[in-house]
Each structure stands twice: as C-alpha cells, then as structure tokens.
Motif scaffolding. Structure first.
Motif, PDB file in Angstrom:
ATOM      1  N   ALA A  25       2.233  12.571   9.303  1.00  0.00           N
ATOM      2  CA  ALA A  25       1.127  11.614   9.178  1.00  0.00           C
ATOM      3  C   ALA A  25       0.879  11.272   7.711  1.00  0.00           C
ATOM      4  CB  ALA A  25      -0.133  12.186   9.813  1.00  0.00           C
ATOM      5  N   ALA A  26       0.928  12.293   6.838  1.00  0.00           N
ATOM      6  CA  ALA A  26       0.739  12.045   5.412  1.00  0.00           C
ATOM      7  C   ALA A  26       1.858  11.175   4.850  1.00  0.00           C
ATOM      8  CB  ALA A  26       0.670  13.373   4.662  1.00  0.00           C
ATOM      9  N   SER A  27       3.081  11.396   5.308  1.00  0.00           N
ATOM     10  CA  SER A  27       4.207  10.581   4.838  1.00  0.00           C
ATOM     11  C   SER A  27       4.048   9.127   5.267  1.00  0.00           C
ATOM     12  CB  SER A  27       5.522  11.147   5.372  1.00  0.00           C
ATOM     13  OG  SER A  27       5.746  12.465   4.881  1.00  0.00           O
ATOM     14  N   ALA A  28       3.550   8.917   6.490  1.00  0.00           N
ATOM     15  CA  ALA A  28       3.314   7.547   6.950  1.00  0.00           C
ATOM     16  C   ALA A  28       2.257   6.856   6.093  1.00  0.00           C
ATOM     17  CB  ALA A  28       2.888   7.563   8.420  1.00  0.00           C
ATOM     18  N   LEU A  29       1.170   7.572   5.780  1.00  0.00           N
ATOM     19  CA  LEU A  29       0.141   7.008   4.910  1.00  0.00           C
ATOM     20  C   LEU A  29       0.689   6.713   3.520  1.00  0.00           C
ATOM     21  CD1 LEU A  29      -2.937   9.214   5.873  1.00  0.00           C
ATOM     22  CD2 LEU A  29      -2.556   6.812   6.445  1.00  0.00           C
ATOM     23  N   LEU A  30       1.535   7.615   3.023  1.00  0.00           N
ATOM     24  CA  LEU A  30       2.126   7.408   1.710  1.00  0.00           C
ATOM     25  C   LEU A  30       2.981   6.142   1.690  1.00  0.00           C
ATOM     26  CD1 LEU A  30       2.756   8.344  -1.152  1.00  0.00           C
ATOM     27  CD2 LEU A  30       4.477   9.887  -0.222  1.00  0.00           C
ATOM     28  N   LEU A  31       3.767   5.948   2.727  1.00  0.00           N
ATOM     29  CA  LEU A  31       4.616   4.758   2.791  1.00  0.00           C
ATOM     30  C   LEU A  31       3.778   3.489   2.918  1.00  0.00           C
ATOM     31  CD1 LEU A  31       7.567   3.928   2.784  1.00  0.00           C
ATOM     32  CD2 LEU A  31       7.572   4.111   5.273  1.00  0.00           C
ATOM     33  N   ILE A  32       2.700   3.551   3.686  1.00  0.00           N
ATOM     34  CA  ILE A  32       1.815   2.384   3.817  1.00  0.00           C
ATOM     35  C   ILE A  32       1.168   2.049   2.473  1.00  0.00           C
ATOM     36  CG2 ILE A  32      -0.335   1.563   4.869  1.00  0.00           C
ATOM     37  CD1 ILE A  32       0.433   3.193   7.360  1.00  0.00           C
ATOM     38  N   GLY A  33       0.676   3.073   1.770  1.00  0.00           N
ATOM     39  CA  GLY A  33       0.057   2.839   0.471  1.00  0.00           C
ATOM     40  C   GLY A  33       1.033   2.278  -0.544  1.00  0.00           C
ATOM     41  N   VAL A  34       2.251   2.797  -0.554  1.00  0.00           N
ATOM     42  CA  VAL A  34       3.274   2.289  -1.474  1.00  0.00           C
ATOM     43  C   VAL A  34       3.596   0.832  -1.157  1.00  0.00           C
ATOM     44  CG1 VAL A  34       5.710   2.509  -2.091  1.00  0.00           C
ATOM     45  CG2 VAL A  34       4.263   4.541  -2.014  1.00  0.00           C
ATOM     46  N   SER A  35       3.712   0.500   0.129  1.00  0.00           N
ATOM     47  CA  SER A  35       4.020  -0.875   0.526  1.00  0.00           C
ATOM     48  C   SER A  35       2.903  -1.834   0.117  1.00  0.00           C
ATOM     49  CB  SER A  35       4.240  -0.941   2.038  1.00  0.00           C
ATOM     50  OG  SER A  35       5.268  -0.066   2.446  1.00  0.00           O
ATOM     51  N   MET A  36       1.664  -1.408   0.284  1.00  0.00           N
ATOM     52  CA  MET A  36       0.547  -2.273  -0.096  1.00  0.00           C
ATOM     53  C   MET A  36       0.519  -2.495  -1.606  1.00  0.00           C
ATOM     54  SD  MET A  36      -2.494  -0.852   2.400  1.00  0.00           S
ATOM     55  CE  MET A  36      -3.717  -1.977   1.716  1.00  0.00           C
ATOM     56  N   LEU A  37       0.769  -1.461  -2.379  1.00  0.00           N
ATOM     57  CA  LEU A  37       0.797  -1.628  -3.830  1.00  0.00           C
ATOM     58  C   LEU A  37       1.901  -2.584  -4.256  1.00  0.00           C
ATOM     59  CD1 LEU A  37       0.117   1.941  -5.315  1.00  0.00           C
ATOM     60  CD2 LEU A  37      -1.312  -0.097  -5.505  1.00  0.00           C
ATOM     61  N   TYR A  38       3.045  -2.479  -3.589  1.00  0.00           N
ATOM     62  CA  TYR A  38       4.139  -3.388  -3.927  1.00  0.00           C
ATOM     63  C   TYR A  38       3.778  -4.832  -3.566  1.00  0.00           C
ATOM     64  CZ  TYR A  38       8.781  -5.433  -4.241  1.00  0.00           C
ATOM     65  OH  TYR A  38       9.851  -6.221  -4.586  1.00  0.00           O
ATOM     66  N   GLY A  39       3.116  -5.003  -2.442  1.00  0.00           N
ATOM     67  CA  GLY A  39       2.711  -6.349  -2.058  1.00  0.00           C
ATOM     68  C   GLY A  39       1.700  -6.953  -3.012  1.00  0.00           C
ATOM     69  N   ILE A  40       0.850  -6.121  -3.610  1.00  0.00           N
ATOM     70  CA  ILE A  40      -0.188  -6.627  -4.517  1.00  0.00           C
ATOM     71  C   ILE A  40       0.368  -6.882  -5.906  1.00  0.00           C
ATOM     72  CG2 ILE A  40      -2.389  -6.073  -5.613  1.00  0.00           C
ATOM     73  CD1 ILE A  40      -2.926  -4.259  -3.147  1.00  0.00           C
ATOM     74  N   THR A  41       1.179  -5.955  -6.416  1.00  0.00           N
ATOM     75  CA  THR A  41       1.614  -6.025  -7.808  1.00  0.00           C
ATOM     76  C   THR A  41       3.056  -6.488  -7.987  1.00  0.00           C
ATOM     77  OG1 THR A  41       2.315  -3.690  -7.794  1.00  0.00           O
ATOM     78  CG2 THR A  41       0.014  -4.161  -8.389  1.00  0.00           C
ATOM     79  N   GLY A  42       3.879  -6.356  -6.951  1.00  0.00           N
ATOM     80  CA  GLY A  42       5.272  -6.748  -7.071  1.00  0.00           C
ATOM     81  C   GLY A  42       6.142  -5.744  -7.776  1.00  0.00           C
ATOM     82  N   THR A  43       5.657  -4.521  -7.961  1.00  0.00           N
ATOM     83  CA  THR A  43       6.439  -3.487  -8.634  1.00  0.00           C
ATOM     84  C   THR A  43       6.007  -2.128  -8.118  1.00  0.00           C
ATOM     85  OG1 THR A  43       7.075  -2.560 -10.783  1.00  0.00           O
ATOM     86  CG2 THR A  43       4.804  -3.294 -10.540  1.00  0.00           C
ATOM     87  N   LEU A  44       6.909  -1.142  -8.253  1.00  0.00           N
ATOM     88  CA  LEU A  44       6.588   0.241  -7.908  1.00  0.00           C
ATOM     89  C   LEU A  44       6.850   1.185  -9.073  1.00  0.00           C
ATOM     90  CD1 LEU A  44       7.913   0.569  -4.237  1.00  0.00           C
ATOM     91  CD2 LEU A  44       5.552   0.360  -5.023  1.00  0.00           C
ATOM     92  N   ASN A  45       7.322   0.652 -10.186  1.00  0.00           N
ATOM     93  CA  ASN A  45       7.477   1.468 -11.378  1.00  0.00           C
ATOM     94  C   ASN A  45       6.099   1.850 -11.908  1.00  0.00           C
ATOM     95  OD1 ASN A  45       7.668   1.599 -14.554  1.00  0.00           O
ATOM     96  ND2 ASN A  45       9.700   2.100 -13.751  1.00  0.00           N
ATOM     97  N   MET A  46       5.876   3.135 -12.161  1.00  0.00           N
ATOM     98  CA  MET A  46       4.532   3.589 -12.524  1.00  0.00           C
ATOM     99  C   MET A  46       4.040   2.947 -13.816  1.00  0.00           C
ATOM    100  SD  MET A  46       4.830   7.644 -11.647  1.00  0.00           S
ATOM    101  CE  MET A  46       5.405   8.223 -10.051  1.00  0.00           C
ATOM    102  N   ALA A  47       4.916   2.842 -14.804  1.00  0.00           N
ATOM    103  CA  ALA A  47       4.515   2.231 -16.066  1.00  0.00           C
ATOM    104  C   ALA A  47       4.216   0.748 -15.890  1.00  0.00           C
ATOM    105  CB  ALA A  47       5.616   2.442 -17.108  1.00  0.00           C
ATOM    106  N   ASP A  48       5.018   0.071 -15.087  1.00  0.00           N
ATOM    107  CA  ASP A  48       4.785  -1.354 -14.839  1.00  0.00           C
ATOM    108  C   ASP A  48       3.497  -1.555 -14.048  1.00  0.00           C
ATOM    109  OD1 ASP A  48       5.670  -3.947 -15.325  1.00  0.00           O
ATOM    110  OD2 ASP A  48       6.629  -4.103 -13.360  1.00  0.00           O
ATOM    111  N   LEU A  49       3.214  -0.655 -13.108  1.00  0.00           N
ATOM    112  CA  LEU A  49       1.946  -0.727 -12.378  1.00  0.00           C
ATOM    113  C   LEU A  49       0.761  -0.601 -13.331  1.00  0.00           C
ATOM    114  CD1 LEU A  49       2.687   1.439  -9.196  1.00  0.00           C
ATOM    115  CD2 LEU A  49       1.914  -0.935  -9.195  1.00  0.00           C
ATOM    116  N   ALA A  50       0.873   0.308 -14.299  1.00  0.00           N
ATOM    117  CA  ALA A  50      -0.219   0.494 -15.256  1.00  0.00           C
ATOM    118  C   ALA A  50      -0.482  -0.776 -16.059  1.00  0.00           C
ATOM    119  CB  ALA A  50       0.116   1.652 -16.201  1.00  0.00           C
TER     120      ALA A  50
END
Length: 563
Positions: free
Chosen positions: A171-196
């Motif tokens: 369940a935690a892994s599913a939430l993690l994947l959902i959160g990562v997908s939403m961040l990518y949809g909002i910012t267009g990146t998953l690199n931590m420095a680029d997100l910052a």
C-alpha cells in the motif's frame, strides 16, 4: 575516488548474483562471501565519508552520472555528508548482523545471504540516488528482499506478521508511485535538484495540487518510517523476524526518515517560496505522538524483541519531530543521535536473541555446582561457625565468580539501557542534551532557518524527557526479570560469532561518545548543508558528462581549423 560511489550498489549486486550460482550446500562459502562483502562495503563507506568530510565547502557534493547524461535527463548518484553517514551506518549494522547470523540463523532457510546482499544494494541505492523514480526503484528492491528475509526460518508467527508487513508496504509503495506521478505531472521532472528549482516558480493555481502530491508522498514515507498511527505493523514484524534480520530492519525505518529529511529540506525549505515549511507542524506532531506511543509500548512489553521494536518507534519519532522544526542546530543534534540510537536498537535485537535463549530451560550442569575439590567450601549448607559469608539460603558466597558470558551480556544490556533512555555518558545523552541546548538557546535559533519552537518546543522537551524516563523504567524492569528473578537456568553460552557483533555495535556507541566533538562538528556541517540546499542543487545540475574520445578529437580538430 569518484568511481567508489558505484561500489555500494554494484558490490552487493555482483556478490548476490555470484551466490545465486552456488548451491545451498555451499553455505560456508556463501557465509564468507556475505561477511566479506559487508566488510568491504564498510571500508568503502568510510572512504566515502572521509571524502565527503574533506571535500571543500560543507555543501560540496560528489556527483556521478552512470549513463553519462546530464541532469535532469539522466540517472544521477550524489554523495554528500548525509549520504556518507547513512552508508557507514548501514554497512556497520549489516556487518554485525551478517556475523551474528553465522552462529546459526543463516542455515534455517534458503537464500539468506543472497537476500541480505540485495537488501544492502537497495539501501545503498536509495541513499545515493538523486532522482525520485530511482528512489522508488531502490525502495522496491529493498522491500522485495525484506519480504524474504522476514519469512526466513518459517513459523506461524513469521508468516502472519509477514503477510501484514507485505500488505502495508505494498500500500505504501502504491502511494509512493502515485505521489511521484503527480509531482511529475505538475513539474515535468523527477530529479530532486530540478524539483527544488521548479517549486518556487510554480503558479498559484498548481500549488494546491503540489501540496496534495507532497502529502501522498509523505504518507508513503511515514508508513515506512513507522509513524503513529501507521506503525501497527512494525513491532509484530520485527519481533517475529530472526535476530540478525531484525537488527538489519532497524535501518528500514531510518530509510523512511532519511527520505523525508532529504526531500522536505530540499523541496520545502526556506527557498521554496509560498511552499516554505509546508507540513512542518504535521511532522512535529506526528513525531511526538510516535515518541509517546513508543515509550508507552515499552512500558507494556516484557519480551526483549518487543522492547527493541518500540525503541525503534521512539527513535524514529524523535528524529522526525526534530526534523520538523527545520532548525539547523536541532538537526545537527538529531544527526548525532540518529546513528547512535540505531546502533543501540540493533544491538538490543541481537542481545534479545541471546538472553531469550538463556532464559529458556537449557540442559546442562549448573555453573555453580561445587566440584569435589570445592565441596568443603561450597557445600549446600555450611556451618555458620566456619566463618564464611552466607546468603539467606545459607549458601556460601565465597568463590562464586560471575561467569564471563553473563558479565558480558549484563554489561551489554546496561549499555543499551543507558543509550536508549538517554542517560550519561553515552551518545543518547549527548544527543538529547544537544537538542535541549539548541531549544534553550534562542539567540542561536533566531539566527537559523525554520520556525521558532515556542510552545511546541516546550511540549517536545516534556515528551523527550518523559519518554526517556519510561524507556529507562521498562528496560530496568526487563533487566531485573532476566538477570535477578529468573530461576533454574543453565549456563549462559555466547559464541564468538554472537559476542563480537554485539560488542562492536556497542563499542561504536562508546566511540561516538569519545569522539563527540568531531562527530558533532560533522553533524553541524551536514545540517547546515541540508538547510541551505543551493550547493546540492548547483552541484547536480552543473555536473557535465564525460566527453567521449571521438567527440573530444572532433572538438580539437574543429578548434584547430577555426582561425
């Protein structure tokens, strides 16, 4: 030295692959490979720690581009002081657990050493990665290996706890994947420095969705960090696991804590614009509730495995509550406390296995049974006129030494008690005293980042002191039950493979006390870099790929042909 950053990931992977080719009857060779790999990993981690601590400015970061693609388009491994600290802690606990398993536990199931190495690979990769998706991948590698390790040795209790553990982590892994997908949809990146860099410039209309994505992501990490009320799975699972596996699992909660500390300070620090300090009060409140739950759980427990599990909750809650304040002085004290408490919890898991085995009926002669030569002096009943000191049962007290194994286990349990309850002179006391000193130093906190503690800080002080007192009471009660009131036990036997790991973990705690000055300076530099992440961001985004030989020659020829 830069290529050493790959070793913590590649070495366990290659060793696990090699051991898969060996049959189960080659358990001695597998055991040697496992221990040797852990020892090599510890040596490499220490070298990386030295590099991180002497690499120029406190925020200097070593960057490795495995695919030779510039960030944020390619995979990035980043080494800073926090990563190096977690790698040394992981390799030290892993080496102790692998040695302890050599006594008997590694033969009660199949593929123990393979799963052990794969879990080390996942932990090391999660600490080194600078990309959210790869963090998810390494999390899954770690969890997949932990499922097999938890069920190692079979038994009804392990199967039931294992099913709960697997379900909650899926369940935690599913939430993690959902959160990562939403961040990518909002910012267009998953690199931590680029997100910052993207978060401060987001439109106001997208900020609510960003906070929702961060909340989902944080929930996944908080489950893995065993924060109340999401921690119902930890104590049954860790206490049901074999002792070396439980000792290694003490790092799993710290992986969740590390992820929150890394991402929250990087994405929601003072440089995050309108999202600065988002969720800080939730972290503080959840941390203090977890501390209270862990301390009360220790008071209600009798078994050492349960005590160690609740102690892990108490440690995790303390770290999260301090991280939520966002103060570099408090964070420095917490970073000193974190490795020391983890080492003590791992030692208590290993020690609990020895003490539980001792408390169970064991066939063998009484170690105090008088021999024929000693019979005149150690007879069951001696005449008072002979001048010997007698106990209440008229047993002679002369010539009854404490066996070496009993003395060692008793001293080890005493050190664990002092460490986990925060009494002097061990690092538990030093770390908590540093936290209190930071809270009671308003001038220092006024010049640092984050919100001022205020009333919340005083509540944290109360919870910190009360939880330490409850932990001390619970551990002292357990010590009395195991060392003073138990009757009819055989001699305690502690093998070299059991005593050395316990002694090494506790000796590391003692060394942290002796070297408290350098350790606290290292922790302070680490905290300063965490709360000023611009160096981390610039190092990752500014890392250049290594030019190929062909590309280099073409550039040289072009430069020569150009007037």
């Amino acid at each position: 030295m830069q290529h050493l950053m790959l070793v913590p990931v590649l070495l366990p992977l290659l060793v696990a692959a090699l051991m898969m080719l060996l049959g189960e009857e080659r358990h001695r060779l597998k055991m040697a490979l496992n221990v040797g790999s852990c020892a090599a990993l510890l040596a490499v981690s220490c070298l990386l720690l030295l590099r991180a601590s002497h690499d120029g400015a406190p925020q200097a970061v070593g960057v490795y581009l495995p695919g030779n693609w510039q960030a944020p388009f390619g995979i990035v491994l980043a080494l800073d002081r926090l990563c190096a600290l977690m790698l040394v802690l992981t390799s030290l606990v892993a080496l102790a657990a692998a040695l302890f398993a050599c006594a008997r536990w590694h033969r009660v199931g199949v593929h123990f050493h393979v799963l052990f190495q794969l879990q080390l690979m996942g932990l090391a990769g999660a600490f080194l990665t600078a990309d959210l998706f790869n963090l998810f991948v390494f999390f899954e590698v770690t969890l997949a290996a932990s499922y097999g390790l938890l069920l190692h040795g079979s038994g009804r209790a392990r199967v039931l706890s294992g099913m709960h553990y697997i379900a909650i982590n899926l369940a935690a892994s599913a939430l993690l994947l959902i959160g990562v997908s939403m961040l990518y949809g909002i910012t267009g990146t998953l690199n931590m420095a680029d997100l910052a860099q993207h978060i401060p410039t987001l439109r106001a209309s997208d900020r609510g969705l960003l906070h929702a994505a961060a909340g989902i992501l944080a929930t996944a990490f908080l489950i893995k960090a065993a924060v109340w009320p999401l921690n119902f799975w930890l104590v049954p699972a860790y206490s049901a696991a074999t002792a070396p596996v439980a000792a290694l699992f003490a790092l799993m909660t710290k992986l969740g804590v590390y992820s929150i500390l890394r991402l929250w300070s990087l994405l929601f620090g003072d440089e995050a614009g309108a999202s600065a300090q988002f969720g800080s009060l939730w972290l503080i409140g959840a941390g203090m509730l977890t501390m209270a739950f862990g301390a009360i759980g220790m008071m209600g427990s009798q078994r050492l495995g349960h005590l160690a599990g609740y102690a892990a909750l108490l440690s995790s809650g303390t770290v999260l509550a301090v991280a939520g304040f966002g103060q570099n002085l408090l964070t420095a004290a917490m970073l000193y406390y974190l490795p020391a408490s983890t080492l003590a919890i791992s030692a208590l898991f290993l020690l609990g296995d020895v003490m539980d085995r001792w408390r169970s009926p064991v066939d063998g002669a009484d170690p105090y049974e008088p021999t024929s030569e000693a019979a005149p002096f150690l007879n069951a009943r001696l005449e008072p006129t002979r001048g010997f000191n007698l106990d209440e049962e008229e047993q002679a007290l002369v010539g009854r030494p404490i066996p070496a194994a009993t003395a060692f286990v008793g001293l080890a349990f005493l050190l664990c008690t002092l460490m986990l309850s925060g009494l002097p002179p061990l690092p538990g006391f030093v770390g908590k005293f540093a936290m209190l000193n930071a809270l009671f130093n308003p001038l220092g906190l006024a010049a640092s980042a984050g919100a001022q503690p205020g009333l919340t800080g005083w509540v944290f002080v109360l919870v910190l002191i009360a939880s330490g007192f409850l932990a001390l009471t619970a551990l002292v009660r357990a010590g009395i039950a195991h060392f003073w009131t138990a009757q009819g036990r055989g001699p305690l036997r502690v093998g070299l493979a059991e005593g050395v790991p316990i002694g090494a973990l506790l000796l590391s705690c003692v060394l942290l006390t002796v070297a408290a000055g350098p350790a606290l300076r290292y922790a302070q530099a680490t905290a300063d870099a965490l709360h000023a992440p611009s160096g981390y961001v610039q190092s990752i985004l500014g890392a250049e790929p290594v030019p190929s030989v062909a590309a280099g020659s073409t550039l040289d020829e072009t430069a020569e042909a150009t007037p």
